[in-house]
Design a protein around this motif. Structure first.
Motif, mmCIF file in Angstrom:
data_model
loop_
_atom_site.group_PDB
_atom_site.id
_atom_site.type_symbol
_atom_site.label_atom_id
_atom_site.label_comp_id
_atom_site.label_asym_id
_atom_site.label_seq_id
_atom_site.Cartn_x
_atom_site.Cartn_y
_atom_site.Cartn_z
ATOM 1 N N GLY A 3 -7.164 5.941 -13.846
ATOM 2 C CA GLY A 3 -6.205 5.235 -13.001
ATOM 3 C C GLY A 3 -6.454 5.372 -11.509
ATOM 4 O O GLY A 3 -5.512 5.490 -10.730
ATOM 5 N N PHE A 4 -7.708 5.342 -11.110
ATOM 6 C CA PHE A 4 -8.020 5.466 -9.680
ATOM 7 C C PHE A 4 -7.482 4.254 -8.930
ATOM 8 O O PHE A 4 -7.644 3.131 -9.371
ATOM 9 N N GLU A 5 -6.864 4.523 -7.803
ATOM 10 C CA GLU A 5 -6.318 3.414 -7.027
ATOM 11 C C GLU A 5 -6.291 3.804 -5.553
ATOM 12 O O GLU A 5 -5.695 4.813 -5.184
ATOM 13 N N SER A 6 -6.949 2.999 -4.736
ATOM 14 C CA SER A 6 -6.966 3.262 -3.297
ATOM 15 C C SER A 6 -6.209 2.164 -2.578
ATOM 16 O O SER A 6 -6.437 0.984 -2.867
ATOM 17 N N ARG A 7 -5.329 2.544 -1.660
ATOM 18 C CA ARG A 7 -4.681 1.514 -0.859
ATOM 19 C C ARG A 7 -5.471 1.317 0.423
ATOM 20 O O ARG A 7 -5.583 2.206 1.250
ATOM 21 N N LEU A 8 -6.043 0.135 0.501
ATOM 22 C CA LEU A 8 -6.936 -0.176 1.606
ATOM 23 C C LEU A 8 -6.178 -0.967 2.659
ATOM 24 O O LEU A 8 -5.461 -1.905 2.326
ATOM 25 N N ARG A 9 -6.326 -0.607 3.929
ATOM 26 C CA ARG A 9 -5.806 -1.447 4.999
ATOM 27 C C ARG A 9 -7.015 -2.023 5.709
ATOM 28 O O ARG A 9 -7.907 -1.288 6.124
ATOM 29 N N TYR A 10 -7.094 -3.358 5.788
ATOM 30 C CA TYR A 10 -8.317 -3.927 6.345
ATOM 31 C C TYR A 10 -8.034 -5.104 7.258
ATOM 32 O O TYR A 10 -6.978 -5.731 7.201
ATOM 33 N N GLN A 11 -9.010 -5.370 8.133
ATOM 34 C CA GLN A 11 -8.974 -6.548 8.996
ATOM 35 C C GLN A 11 -10.269 -7.299 8.749
ATOM 36 O O GLN A 11 -11.346 -6.705 8.753
ATOM 37 N N GLU A 12 -10.156 -8.617 8.539
ATOM 38 C CA GLU A 12 -11.369 -9.373 8.231
ATOM 39 C C GLU A 12 -12.270 -9.516 9.433
ATOM 40 O O GLU A 12 -13.465 -9.718 9.298
ATOM 41 N N SER A 13 -11.684 -9.469 10.621
ATOM 42 C CA SER A 13 -12.536 -9.463 11.807
ATOM 43 C C SER A 13 -11.820 -8.612 12.851
ATOM 44 O O SER A 13 -10.617 -8.333 12.729
#
Lengths: 337, 533
Positions: free
Chosen positions: B271-281
């Protein structure tokens, strides 16, 4: 039912289907033994007709004794087929039980034991399903013996307790990928058996008694073999070159990794492509094509079982591989600033 | 080979009646002969088998592109074979010249085979079915019967019956010729063409794409931006252009997983789960994504995968003068399913002596009296411990040669030992601190952090390759299951009735045409009765 009950049901069913396969084998052997007393000659002519591929050749000569013999062999043949069908049913119970025993419920192909269980099931089920369509009666003792022995290998050497799937394996692409790979494996295995019999028959085309004499004509064997391969090859293409890469892409970020299992699946694909090609190439028809089919089935089964023991780098290795790839120790080579 | 007649300028390839010996070819003839050989079915078949054979060594000998660690270990174990194998390209079979030569020849053979066939097929598309052979009963599959009606009526019925079965027809005197299954050859051609498409797609991925991995610590203070120097390992294709990389950035806000409590895989993680916060640019909208195994994040044409995780104890080293010479989360690499991990710490600036630490991390530690050592009982950090050996001396980091951050160069160091000669080992739990003997410094384990291994790849041409395979499969199905057949029906007056002859020919060699003949004869015989009723 609890998981433990499902697991013991599965084990019980596998043992039971083994026994029924064994009975079916005995009945088919009795059938063929009893056929020895019936002359081949008259029947051979009808078997030789292209219209009736397969079908155990039976003389329809006069004489009460022969008639009784013929009826008995026919009865034994039907009984053997029925027993095989029954065994396939119990085999299916074993498979389903295996899947239900896991928590959460899952498809029963998480390790080599389950793969082999499913593979033999598909071989037997395809045989039972195609028995009338392709008239496979002559194949009965060989298929049943094959399924029984592989099943024994699975139970004795490959057995492992029910365990949940590793994380990378729990994807619905796995279901599609493996189902199609196993179906193709079943078809190729039956095709391989037919090709082997083709080569046996080819060595002694004029024999008048025994099992070989009752095999269908070479053209018929060649055509049955072609049909099985023609069915298996697109399914294999779908499994190995479409769903496999899609799943690999989702799990490992690259759709083709030249992992040993992939390489051998590719080799199998190429060999069967060569088989289909050979059948349209002058000088390669018949004998050479049959040899290619046997090479194909050898690479297939080597990939199915063998490669797991030869290679530890395979990401398809189910022998206790970590759930999650561990990063290479040298992947972090950095220059000192 | 040389051309023996340099004076000849004629373009004719017809053998001249000059002084050439039999078997001698002009240059043009030689080229043509080579082309014929290369594009023959037999050559294609042999090349296919060669390709299968050539793929075998790559599955037995470790491959650099697949597992570089295993390859270097193998090379260290086989010093004599390694140069030979390296020469032959056996460590990267699938990029080697000889492997490429086989599949390029196969491609040429394939194209050379399908081009003339396409042309031939194109002309054949519009051709009428061939006229009936003079003697239909000489064909292997034939039937004849005597009908009551007129020959013309029989032929008309035959045309109707064949048209219903989707045959193309032509009437020629007393016979109907019919043909069907034109699409089989089309399927065949599509299949071969699609193989070329797949290879183009595959080559695009290999040449223009890249694949890289990065170990990123969990926490919003750590981030990643997509430039080649941010990767730990970066494997670009030979025509890769860094300008095509998407300018995204991300950080891992949170990482969660759990462990099977019971059963045969108890202790195994899931059940690995990472909450990613990202910006496309850069400066773009901030988005969030749940990254899981088998559930990658797509940003433009790039994909981000979660493929591993581990622990990073925050370790601080102060040297003999009390200066902080090392401080920060230290990535330890897991070695088994219990997440027992190994790692090193390097403090080359420490005074009076450089300090190196090497050891293990146990998420939930236990001690085995049997082996006299620690082991990890659980992959979750219930009772974490780092246990390390201490090395002093020269860590070899000043000569500028690249060094792995996960290994210690111990050639010029000495290991600290206790008075009885046993290795001096420091065991630390979070918050603990230990002073090294001889006043060379202190080591503390401040707290525990986690990291994720993220794989990032850009594979141009993957949809082309996928589309190609799907097209190949469709073509394949057509070429395997469409049965090209020719059927002829001839009817002529004989005595009081009409003699009808039916014959069929299967052009694929796999079909059972006797059945076709039987079925057609039955249909022809039934029809008039149905009309009467």
């Amino acid at each position: 039912m609890t998981d433990v009950q499902w697991e013991s049901l599965s084990n019980w069913a596998v043992a039971a289907c083994g026994i029924v396969y064994f009975l079916a084998l005995l009945v088919h052997l009795a059938e063929w033994a009893s056929l020895r007393k019936v002359p081949v000659a008259a029947g051979a002519a009808s078997v030789a007709s292209v219209d009736i591929p397969g079908g155990v050749a039976v003389a329809t000569g006069p004489g009460g004794e022969d008639d009784g013999q013929v009826r008995r062999t026919e009865f034994l043949g039907r009984l053997g087929y029925l027993l095989t069908g029954l065994a396939v049913g119990i085999h299916l119970v074993g498979l389903v039980g295996r899947g239900m025993a896991a928590d959460p419920d899952r498809v029963p192909w998480g390790n080599m034991y389950e793969f082999t269980l499913t593979g033999t099931f598909v071989v037997a089920a395809l045989y039972v399903g195609l028995y009338h369509r392709l008239r496979l009666a002559w194949m009965a003792p060989i298929v049943v013996a094959f399924v029984l022995s592989v099943l024994m290998v699975a139970v004795i050497w490959l057995y492992s307790p029910v365990a949940p799937l590793t994380e990378a394996l729990s994807s619905y692409w796995l279901v599609i990928h493996v189902v199609s790979a196993i179906i193709a494996t079943g078809a190729f295995t039956l095709g391989g058996i037919t090709s082997a019999l083709y080569l046996v028959k080819e060595r002694a085309p004029a024999r008048e008694s025994g099992y070989v004499a009752r095999l269908p004509k070479l053209e018929v064997l060649d055509r049955v073999s072609y049909r099985l391969h023609a069915f298996g090859f697109p399914v294999w293409t779908f499994a190995v070159l479409i769903t496999g890469p899609i799943w690999a892409h989702q799990a490992w970020s690259s759709y083709w990794n030249w992992d040993p299992k992939e390489v051998w699946a590719f080799i199998t694909w190429v060999v069967y492509a060569a088989y289909l090609h050979a059948r349209t190439t002058a000088g390669w028809k018949g004998r050479n094509a049959a040899i290619l089919a046997l090479v194909g089935v050898a690479t297939l089964w080597f990939n199915f079982i063998g490669i797991n023991y030869f290679s530890t780098t395979s990401q398809h290795s189910y022998a206790g591989a970590p759930a999650f790839e561990t990063p290479d120790v040298d992947s972090g080579v950095l220059t000192v600033e | 080979m040389s051309t023996p007649t340099p004076t000849r300028t004629s373009l004719s390839t017809r053998p001249a009646d000059d002084d050439r010996r039999p078997g001698e070819l002009t240059f043009r003839e030689l080229l043509r002969w080579i082309w014929r050989q290369l594009t023959s079915m037999r050559t294609a078949l042999i090349l296919l088998l060669l390709l299968a054979l050539a793929a075998v060594p790559g599955s037995i000998i470790p491959q650099e592109g697949v597992d570089s660690l295993k390859t270097s270990n193998w090379q260290a174990d086989h010093p004599k074979l390694t140069p030979v194998y390296d020469r032959l390209g056996l460590f990267s079979v699938y990029d080697s010249p000889w492997f490429s030569a086989i599949y390029l020849l196969l491609m040429v053979s394939l194209v050379g085979c399908i081009l003339p066939r396409t042309w031939h097929y194109w002309r054949g598309m519009w051709a009428k079915p061939p006229a009936a052979p003079r003697n239909l009963t000489r064909l292997p599959d034939h039937a004849s019967y005597v009908a009551a009606g007129e020959p013309d009526a029989v032929l008309e019925r035959a045309q109707a019956a064949l048209r219903k079965r989707r045959y193309r027809l032509s009437v020629d005197g007393d016979a109907v010729s019919a043909e069907r299954g034109y699409l089989r050859e089309a399927g065949n051609l599509v299949f071969h063409l699609a193989v070329v498409v797949v290879l183009v797609g595959f080559a695009m991925g290999g040449l223009l794409g890249y694949k890289g991995g990065v170990i990123l610590l969990v926490g919003d203070q750590y981030g990643f931006s997509n430039t080649p120097d941010q990767y730990d390992d970066f494997d670009p294709g030979s025509l890769f252009d860094a300008d095509r990389m998407e300018p995204f950035t991300f950080s891992i806000d949170d990482f969660s997983w759990d462990v099977y409590p019971t059963g045969p895989r108890a202790g195994m993680s899931r059940g690995f789960e990472s909450r990613l916060r990202y910006q496309e640019s850069i400066g773009g909208e901030e988005k969030s994504y749940e990254l899981k195994v088998n559930h990658p994040l797509s940003i433009g044409s790039t994909e981000v995968f979660l493929i591993g995780h581990g622990f990073a104890p925050v370790i601080t080293i102060r040297d003999g003068k009390g200066e902080v010479v090392y401080s920060g989360p230290t990535i330890f690499l897991p070695t088994d399913q219990t997440m027992q991990s190994i790692g090193v710490v390097k403090a080359p600036d420490a005074k009076p002596t450089q300090i190196g630490l090497e050891g293990e991390f146990y998420p939930t530690v236990a001690f085995s009296k049997q082996t006299g050592s620690y082991f990890s009982v659980l992959s979750k950090p219930a009772d974490p411990l780092v246990s390390m050996l201490v090395y002093t001396g020269d860590l070899g980091m000043d000569d500028g040669a690249p060094q792995s951050v996960y290994a210690l160069d111990k050639t010029k160091t000495t290991m600290l030992t206790k008075k009885n000669g046993a290795p001096y080992r420091i065991d630390l739990r979070p918050g603990e601190k230990v002073a090294l003997p001889g006043g060379i410094g202190t080591v503390s384990f401040d707290r525990l952090e986690e990291w994720n291994k993220i794989q990032i790849s850009q594979t141009p041409g993957k949809f082309l390759a996928l589309g190609g395979v799907v097209l190949a499969l469709i073509g394949l199905l057509g070429s395997l299951f469409i049965r090209p057949r020719r059927v002829w029906v001839r009817a002529r007056r004989e005595g009081d009735g009409t003699l009808v002859e039916v014959a069929a020919l299967d052009r694929s060699g796999g079909g059972d045409v006797a059945v076709v003949v039987d079925e057609l004869v039955k249909a022809l015989q039934q029809q008039p009765e149905e009309k009467k009723q």
